[in-house]
Design a protein around this motif. Sequence first.
Motif, short mmCIF file in Angstrom:
data_model
loop_
_atom_site.label_atom_id
_atom_site.label_comp_id
_atom_site.label_asym_id
_atom_site.label_seq_id
_atom_site.Cartn_x
_atom_site.Cartn_y
_atom_site.Cartn_z
N ALA A 1 3.53 -5.80 0.06
CA ALA A 1 2.47 -5.00 -0.56
C ALA A 1 1.34 -4.74 0.43
N MET A 2 0.97 -5.76 1.19
CA MET A 2 -0.09 -5.59 2.17
C MET A 2 0.31 -4.57 3.24
N ALA A 3 1.55 -4.64 3.71
CA ALA A 3 2.02 -3.69 4.73
C ALA A 3 2.07 -2.28 4.18
N ALA A 4 2.55 -2.13 2.95
CA ALA A 4 2.66 -0.79 2.36
C ALA A 4 1.29 -0.18 2.12
N ALA A 5 0.33 -0.98 1.65
CA ALA A 5 -1.02 -0.47 1.44
C ALA A 5 -1.62 0.03 2.75
N HIS A 6 -1.44 -0.74 3.81
CA HIS A 6 -1.98 -0.37 5.12
C HIS A 6 -1.30 0.88 5.67
N SER A 7 0.03 0.92 5.63
CA SER A 7 0.76 2.01 6.29
C SER A 7 0.73 3.32 5.51
N ASN A 8 0.23 3.28 4.27
CA ASN A 8 0.10 4.50 3.47
C ASN A 8 -1.34 4.79 3.06
N SER A 9 -2.26 3.89 3.36
CA SER A 9 -3.66 4.00 2.95
C SER A 9 -3.76 4.24 1.44
N ILE A 10 -3.25 3.27 0.68
CA ILE A 10 -3.34 3.29 -0.78
C ILE A 10 -3.70 1.88 -1.27
N TYR A 11 -4.34 1.83 -2.41
CA TYR A 11 -4.51 0.55 -3.09
C TYR A 11 -3.20 0.19 -3.78
N ILE A 12 -2.91 -1.11 -3.87
CA ILE A 12 -1.74 -1.59 -4.60
C ILE A 12 -2.18 -2.76 -5.47
N ALA A 13 -1.87 -2.69 -6.75
CA ALA A 13 -2.26 -3.73 -7.71
C ALA A 13 -1.01 -4.31 -8.35
N GLY B 1 11.63 12.49 1.88
CA GLY B 1 11.06 13.30 0.82
C GLY B 1 10.43 14.59 1.29
N SER B 2 11.19 15.41 2.02
CA SER B 2 10.63 16.66 2.52
C SER B 2 10.32 17.64 1.40
N HIS B 3 10.90 17.41 0.21
CA HIS B 3 10.67 18.33 -0.91
C HIS B 3 9.33 18.10 -1.59
N ILE B 4 8.65 16.98 -1.25
CA ILE B 4 7.38 16.68 -1.89
C ILE B 4 6.31 17.65 -1.41
N ARG C 1 3.03 18.97 -0.04
CA ARG C 1 2.07 18.32 0.83
C ARG C 1 0.72 18.99 0.73
N GLY C 2 -0.23 18.44 1.41
CA GLY C 2 -1.55 19.03 1.46
C GLY C 2 -2.58 18.32 0.62
N TRP C 3 -2.20 17.22 -0.03
CA TRP C 3 -3.13 16.50 -0.91
C TRP C 3 -3.77 15.31 -0.20
N TYR C 4 -3.39 15.05 1.00
CA TYR C 4 -3.88 13.86 1.65
C TYR C 4 -4.78 14.18 2.82
N ALA D 1 2.26 8.17 -1.92
CA ALA D 1 1.17 8.60 -1.05
C ALA D 1 1.26 10.09 -0.73
N LEU D 2 2.47 10.58 -0.49
CA LEU D 2 2.65 11.99 -0.17
C LEU D 2 2.26 12.90 -1.35
N GLN D 3 2.30 12.35 -2.55
CA GLN D 3 1.87 13.11 -3.72
C GLN D 3 0.39 12.89 -4.04
N GLY D 4 -0.33 12.22 -3.14
CA GLY D 4 -1.75 12.08 -3.30
C GLY D 4 -2.20 10.88 -4.08
N ALA D 5 -1.35 9.87 -4.26
CA ALA D 5 -1.74 8.69 -5.04
C ALA D 5 -2.91 7.96 -4.38
N ASP D 6 -3.82 7.47 -5.21
CA ASP D 6 -4.88 6.58 -4.76
C ASP D 6 -4.44 5.13 -4.85
N ILE D 7 -3.65 4.83 -5.87
CA ILE D 7 -3.24 3.46 -6.15
C ILE D 7 -1.83 3.47 -6.70
N VAL D 8 -1.07 2.44 -6.38
CA VAL D 8 0.22 2.19 -7.02
C VAL D 8 0.09 0.87 -7.78
#
Length: 296
Positions: free
Chosen positions: A202-214, A288-291, A293-296, A171-178
């Motif tokens: 998977a449901m918790a991770a999708a919610h807490s990061n605002s990403i789709y998970i398939a 992951g402070s080295h990632i 930021r700014g894409w989200y 998510a920090l790298q701007g992912a839409d889906i995992v």
Amino acid sequence: MDSAGSTTTDETKVKIACIQMQPAIGEVEANVAHSIELINRAAALGAKLVVLPELCNSGYVFKSREEAFAASEPVPAGPTVKAWSEIAAKHRLHLVAGICERDGAKLFNSAVLIGPDGYIGTFRKVHLWNEENLYFEPGDLGFPVFHTAIGRIGIAICYDGWFPETYRLAALQGADIVCVPTNWVPIPGQAKGREAMANILAMAAAHSNSIYIACADRVGTERGQPFEGQSLIVNYTGWPVAGPASRDREELLLAEVALGEARRARNWNAFNQVLRDRRSDLYDEMLGSHIKRGWY
């Protein structure tokens, strides 16, 4: 933006397919042929992003490293990636699929991302489960996010989903889906008939990061090891939009979503945004402070 300066809402949607299938141990050619049959079926229904299970070309419960090595192949030069690339090109779709990867003398439990124009990249399972440690090396490619024509795609494999860092770094790298090729098994303490713990995670991770998970799981019992099935596609809100599938049948799950909405909807209200609200001054080094930021 439209001519009046407001945000449009007619964002292009992508139909996702998670294929729940039953590979046979060591039967690489037959497994790949079967996967192509199922990809053809998904494509006929309009799928443009297809996810297949973990190690779907080789099977999972190896008896020895020699057996695992015999079922492995180089990526992307091996015959499996070549076959999957041909079918992805034919249907102009993106495909995420688990593969037994050989890199010199090393083996990896990997997943490949293939697009309409061929191989895009590889994810190597970071967190190995149980006897996987006897055959595979831990992944050494980190958690890449691949920018594609249909959206930003991250990948995880099975046990990686038990680690919040997996989804957070995507998510920090701007992912839409995992996309998660997986081989879920029953876990200790799981009551008979309860949903897979992986579904809840998977449901918790999708919610807490605002990403789709398939998540595409396998079914069947292999050398005494039963698998959980219950593949699912989860919205960025945390609620399933397809599945969970059955525990014991091959199935095809479909969901049509606007992937970019995952990033837009991270602003939950006037005050809260799930990634921006991280207190990185307190736990910067842990997450992951080295990632960049700014894409989200």
